[in-house]
Design a protein around this motif. Structure first.
Motif, PDB file in Angstrom:
ATOM      1  N   ASN A  33       1.182  -1.104  -0.144  1.00 25.95           N
ATOM      2  CA  ASN A  33       0.193  -0.496  -0.165  1.00 25.95           C
ATOM      3  C   ASN A  33       0.416   1.424  -0.031  1.00 25.95           C
ATOM      4  N   ASP A  37       0.637   3.086  -3.612  1.00 30.16           N
ATOM      5  CA  ASP A  37      -0.245   3.900  -3.823  1.00 30.16           C
ATOM      6  C   ASP A  37       0.647   5.100  -3.741  1.00 30.16           C
ATOM      7  N   LEU A  39       0.843   9.298  -3.835  1.00 29.76           N
ATOM      8  CA  LEU A  39       0.275  10.838  -3.156  1.00 29.76           C
ATOM      9  C   LEU A  39      -0.062  11.233  -3.853  1.00 29.76           C
ATOM     10  N   ARG A 115      -5.245   0.279   2.070  1.00 29.29           N
ATOM     11  CA  ARG A 115      -4.884   1.236   2.115  1.00 29.29           C
ATOM     12  C   ARG A 115      -5.947   2.422   3.297  1.00 29.29           C
ATOM     13  N   ASP A 116      -4.304   3.249   3.666  1.00 28.89           N
ATOM     14  CA  ASP A 116      -4.717   4.314   4.362  1.00 28.89           C
ATOM     15  C   ASP A 116      -6.898   5.209   3.907  1.00 28.89           C
ATOM     16  N   HIS A 118      -7.427   8.072   3.436  1.00 30.15           N
ATOM     17  CA  HIS A 118      -6.394   9.532   3.134  1.00 30.15           C
ATOM     18  C   HIS A 118      -5.781   9.391   1.116  1.00 30.15           C
ATOM     19  N   GLN A 119      -6.113   7.769   0.542  1.00 28.91           N
ATOM     20  CA  GLN A 119      -5.510   7.755  -0.375  1.00 28.91           C
ATOM     21  C   GLN A 119      -6.143   7.092  -1.550  1.00 28.91           C
ATOM     22  N   TYR A 120      -7.281   7.537  -1.171  1.00 20.97           N
ATOM     23  CA  TYR A 120      -8.418   7.244  -2.018  1.00 20.97           C
ATOM     24  C   TYR A 120      -8.814   8.702  -2.678  1.00 20.97           C
TER      25      TYR A 120
END
Length: 514
Positions: A33, A37, A39, A115-116, A118-120
């Motif tokens: 992830n 992923d 930023l 995933r976190d 904030h990562q979508y």
């Protein structure tokens, strides 16, 4: 393999080896992830910058003036608190009434699976000056006007035909069409495969639910016809300031199967987060072996069946636990990125613009909509008639929480069940919602009816007036991303010879998570 005769524990790994391997599995998932992923640079519609009085953003519960424009100091306090994430700052946001903001701190939560949050990424919603929001506002006006029309009567109902004609005139209407036109067969439906096939309501909201040794009939408590809320300006402003509604919902004396927009709105008013998807999972389990996804490694085992892995406990766990992970992703977008206003607030904007009290960038296509004339004639305002006394909840509109949960939970169900399996003995509600009868139309499949279920739950909130179409459609897509990430993390935790989760995305593309 260990073979020490004094060990009670047997197996291929020693305790130390197992501990190290477990750590490595978790580390590999986290590193995957982290490395894969990108930023993300989140995009918003810039309404917060373009309109200094913040008329394009969510502000419900904060103090507003008589035109419904938020107090600038209060809004700045909200933004500063969200920017800092400081708990004391969040506790000092000035509110105008007893209603409290819904869980902004969820935007900062971390998930230990997938995933976190904030990562979508999701696209920016339409701006308040756009043709896109004009079409979405017209649609929620029409949903309010036609709440009590039975879905069975859409083809013959004059208001539905007028709504379809009106929505067809909008240049950026993003609902489904036939030959470029909105029709009674496409109106108020979702955009995925299966949404346009068969009844508007999914089989998973009608069929009986196996529940242990019992069966639950899906007749629901609903509200009476022609009873809408926040149709007077004083009540609308009172609710925007976080006030308590002055009148309650009035309930029908009879429980009914979902048969119209009001029933669907009340379902998504009172449901708990993953309720409809838990129900769907239980119905799917009841269909038996043939409804299981063909990739399930136990379908062809000579000596074993699935249980904690690839069995009922696992799918029940994932379909319910994915809901809250999806909510965390939605709450980040809602509070930290978009802060999109709700349709009820935009209705106040339209009303004050058309009564020459407030300058606002209302698009001409909405001003031309026949829905406004009907609303004005009925209520002597241009406010959006709400299905709930309290209107929308006190968190921003975009994306819809119900929709994000729907996208996640349905994606999990697609991974574990056979999307091509035909729904046995399909049903349709009577026009009064008091009975079910056999549906004799086109073949309905698990995949299509799951897509439809996601749309029903997401866009059912639009029937209440608390969400926009893009809140639902983009929320479903966000939830799908969350579920795929969860499945990726789980994919490498199995001992079974497993080829991977194969499922069809809401855009029609088939993927394998291997």
């Amino acid at each position: 393999m260990r073979q020490h005769k004094d060990d009670c524990e047997i197996g291929p790994l020693s305790p130390v080896q197992r501990r190290n391997t477990a750590y490595q599995v978790r580390e590999n998932a986290a590193l995957s992830n982290f490395r894969k992923d990108p930023l993300l640079e989140e995009n918003c519609n810039q309404d917060e910058c373009h309109y200094p009085n913040k008329i394009g953003n969510f502000s419900k519960g904060l103090p507003h003036n008589d035109l419904g424009v938020v107090d600038q100091g209060a809004y700045e306090s909200l933004n500063q608190a969200l920017n800092s994430g400081n708990r004391d700052d969040l506790e000092n946001i000035p509110l105008a009434g007893p209603a409290k903001l819904v869980n902004p701190q969820a935007a900062y939560a971390y998930s230990l699976v997938g995933r976190d949050s904030h990562q979508y990424d999701i696209p920016a919603p339409p701006s308040i000056n756009s043709a896109g929001i004009a079409s979405e506002m017209a649609e929620v006006y029409w949903r309010a006007i036609t709440r009590d029309v039975s879905f069975n009567d859409y083809e013959s109902n004059k208001l539905i035909r007028l709504a379809a004609e009106d929505l067809s005139s909008f240049s950026e209407y993003n609902g489904p069409k036939e030959d470029g036109q909105v029709t009674p067969d496409t109106i108020f439906r979702g955009n995925s495969e299966g949404d346009l096939l068969g009844p508007l309501i999914s089989q998973f909201l009608w069929k009986s639910i196996p529940y242990g040794s019992n069966r639950i009939t899906q007749k629901n408590r609903t509200t009476i016809a022609d009873h809408n809320f926040m149709t007077t300006y004083n009540e609308w402003l009172h609710i925007q300031n976080g006030g308590t509604p002055t009148e309650p919902s009035n309930y029908d004396k009879k429980s009914r199967f979902i048969r119209n927009g009001r029933d669907l709105a009340e379902w998504v008013h009172r449901d708990f987060s993953f309720q409809s998807f838990l129900n769907a999972c239980l119905i799917l389990i009841g269909f038996g072996r043939d409804a299981i996804d063909p990739n399930n490694p136990y379908l062809h085992s000579k000596t074993q069946i699935g249980f904690a892995t690839f069995g009922e406990p696992q799918v029940l766990d994932l379909v319910t636990s994915s809901a809250n992970i999806a909510l965390e992703a939605a709450w980040f977008q809602k509070w930290i990125v978009h802060r999109r206003l709700r349709p009820e607030a935009y209705g106040g904007l339209v009303h004050n613009y058309l009564t020459n009290k407030l300058k606002a960038p209302v698009h001409q296509e909405l001003l031309n909509s026949k829905s406004l004339k009907i609303i004005d004639k009925e209520y002597d305002t241009f406010l959006l008639p709400m299905a709930f006394p309290e209107g929308s909840p006190l968190h921003p509109a975009y994306p819809a929480g119900h929709a994000t949960i729907a996208g996640a939970c349905v994606t999990i169900l697609k991974a574990f069940f056979n999307e091509n399996f035909q729904i046995p003995d399909p049903v349709i509600s009577s026009s009064d919602g008091l009975s079910l009868k056999r549906y004799k139309g086109a073949t309905l499949t698990i995949g299509g009816e799951l897509n439809k279920l996601a749309s029903n739950i997401a866009l059912g909130r639009d029937f209440a007036g608390v969400h926009w179409r893009s809140d639902g459609i983009e929320g479903i897509k966000l939830g799908e991303k969350v579920a795929i990430s969860i499945l990726k993390d789980h994919r490498h935790s199995f001992n079974e010879d497993f080829k991977g989760f194969t499922l069809t995305k809401f855009n029609g593309k088939t993927i394998t998570i291997s």
